[in-house]
Design an enzyme around this catalytic site. Structure first.
Site, PDB file in Angstrom:
ATOM      1  N   ARG A   1     -22.788   1.927  -4.418  1.00 53.64           N
ATOM      2  CA  ARG A   1     -23.651   2.605  -3.497  1.00 53.64           C
ATOM      3  C   ARG A   1     -25.088   2.283  -3.840  1.00 53.64           C
ATOM      4  NH1 ARG A   1     -20.558   8.212  -3.847  1.00 53.64           N
ATOM      5  NH2 ARG A   1     -20.680   7.358  -5.984  1.00 53.64           N
TER       6      ARG A   1
ATOM      7  N   LYS B   1     -13.723  14.555 -14.389  1.00 51.58           N
ATOM      8  CA  LYS B   1     -13.898  15.317 -13.242  1.00 51.58           C
ATOM      9  C   LYS B   1     -12.579  16.389 -13.341  1.00 51.58           C
ATOM     10  CE  LYS B   1     -15.936  11.987 -10.505  1.00 51.58           C
ATOM     11  NZ  LYS B   1     -15.848  11.261  -9.090  1.00 51.58           N
TER      12      LYS B   1
ATOM     13  N   SER C   1     -17.874  11.868  -2.587  1.00 49.94           N
ATOM     14  CA  SER C   1     -17.119  12.822  -2.506  1.00 49.94           C
ATOM     15  C   SER C   1     -17.505  14.282  -3.226  1.00 49.94           C
ATOM     16  CB  SER C   1     -15.572  12.547  -3.130  1.00 49.94           C
ATOM     17  OG  SER C   1     -15.060  11.384  -2.472  1.00 49.94           O
TER      18      SER C   1
ATOM     19  N   HIS D   1     -15.636   4.625   1.009  1.00 53.35           N
ATOM     20  CA  HIS D   1     -14.365   4.223   0.411  1.00 53.35           C
ATOM     21  C   HIS D   1     -13.887   3.228   1.597  1.00 53.35           C
ATOM     22  CE1 HIS D   1     -14.158   8.117  -1.890  1.00 53.35           C
ATOM     23  NE2 HIS D   1     -14.679   7.174  -2.875  1.00 53.35           N
TER      24      HIS D   1
HETATM   25  O1  PNS Z   1     -13.756   7.471  -7.674  1.00 56.04           O
HETATM   26  P1  PNS Z   1     -14.125   7.458  -9.121  1.00 56.04           P
HETATM   27  O2  PNS Z   1     -14.223   9.206  -9.609  1.00 56.04           O
HETATM   28  O3  PNS Z   1     -15.511   7.099  -9.641  1.00 56.04           O
HETATM   29  O4  PNS Z   1     -13.093   7.050  -9.811  1.00 56.04           O
HETATM   30  C1  PNS Z   1     -13.031   6.776 -11.310  1.00 56.04           C
HETATM   31  C2  PNS Z   1     -11.815   6.234 -11.917  1.00 56.04           C
HETATM   32  C3  PNS Z   1     -10.671   7.190 -11.551  1.00 56.04           C
HETATM   33  C4  PNS Z   1     -11.391   4.884 -11.408  1.00 56.04           C
HETATM   34  C5  PNS Z   1     -12.004   6.399 -13.407  1.00 56.04           C
HETATM   35  O5  PNS Z   1     -12.200   7.480 -14.091  1.00 56.04           O
HETATM   36  C6  PNS Z   1     -10.958   5.553 -14.252  1.00 56.04           C
HETATM   37  O6  PNS Z   1     -11.048   4.275 -14.519  1.00 56.04           O
HETATM   38  N1  PNS Z   1     -10.102   6.450 -14.677  1.00 56.04           N
HETATM   39  C7  PNS Z   1      -8.907   6.046 -15.253  1.00 56.04           C
HETATM   40  C8  PNS Z   1      -9.176   6.154 -16.922  1.00 56.04           C
HETATM   41  C9  PNS Z   1      -9.690   4.919 -17.420  1.00 56.04           C
HETATM   42  O7  PNS Z   1      -9.041   3.596 -17.081  1.00 56.04           O
HETATM   43  N2  PNS Z   1     -10.580   4.943 -18.176  1.00 56.04           N
HETATM   44  C10 PNS Z   1     -11.190   3.795 -19.044  1.00 56.04           C
HETATM   45  C11 PNS Z   1     -12.532   3.290 -18.153  1.00 56.04           C
HETATM   46  S1  PNS Z   1     -13.308   1.945 -18.714  1.00 56.04           S
END
Ligand code: PNS
Length: 159
Positions: free
Chosen positions: A90, A40, A127, A16
């Site tokens: 990644r 998650k 993570s 990150h």
């Molecule tokens: O670090 P991560 O878990 O890959 O982050 C994922 C994250 C938080 C960016 C993703 O889950 C997300 O976008 N969450 C917010 C909900 C949202 O916007 N959903 C629509 C996705 S198209």
């Protein structure tokens, strides 16, 4: 141009930090936003802990701010006035997932996503593996910034 880098950051790791460091040189302002990933459950660190660890880990980067959000990334980006979403890549697996989210977010609001590859030496860090290894007593301190390593050591002491 203001960019937003959203993620779960549970916890923030060196991959990150690579993305943050690279993006901070590309945009005038970068807002790192710890959010909840609805897919998650039961995070290792609370929202406040994740925020604090990021704040301490990026304090050397002048163009970087840290702001937590709940809900959708597109709504958070709009509230921040961010013109671009930044995500790290990644692997080919990440590419599949990130492309789908980038297309969804673009189709709903027209916001662009910039996908940045992590450095090869950090591309294996995840993570979820840090959480799993720490929960079983393993040491991942070399894979995370010092403020995160301190919190992981605390978790190890509490076992
Ligand atoms: O670090 P991560 O878990 O890959 O982050 C994922 C994250 C938080 C960016 C993703 O889950 C997300 O976008 N969450 C917010 C909900 C949202 O916007 N959903 C629509 C996705 S198209």
């Amino acid at each position: 141009m203001k960019a937003m880098y959203p993620g779960s950051f549970d916890p923030l790791h060196n991959g990150h930090l690579d993305v943050i460091t690279a993006a901070a040189t590309m945009f005038d302002e970068l807002v790192v936003s710890p959010m909840r990933n609805p897919q998650k459950s039961s995070p290792m660190f609370t929202d406040d802990e994740r925020l604090a660890m990021i704040v301490e880990s990026v304090e050397h980067l002048a163009a970087v701010e840290v702001v937590s959000f709940e809900g959708l990334v597109i709504d958070a980006a709009e509230r921040l006035g961010a013109g671009v979403i930044v995500k790290g890549l990644r692997s080919a697996g990440d590419f599949e997932t990130e492309m789908r989210m980038a297309h969804m977010n673009y189709s709903v609001t027209g916001i662009e996503t910039v996908l940045l590859p992590t450095r090869p030496q950090t591309s294996f860090i995840a993570s979820v593996f840090i959480r799993e290894i720490t929960a079983e007593g393993g040491d991942c301190s070399h894979l995370v910034p010092p403020p995160v390593a301190a919190r992981l050591a605390e978790q190890l002491r509490r076992r």
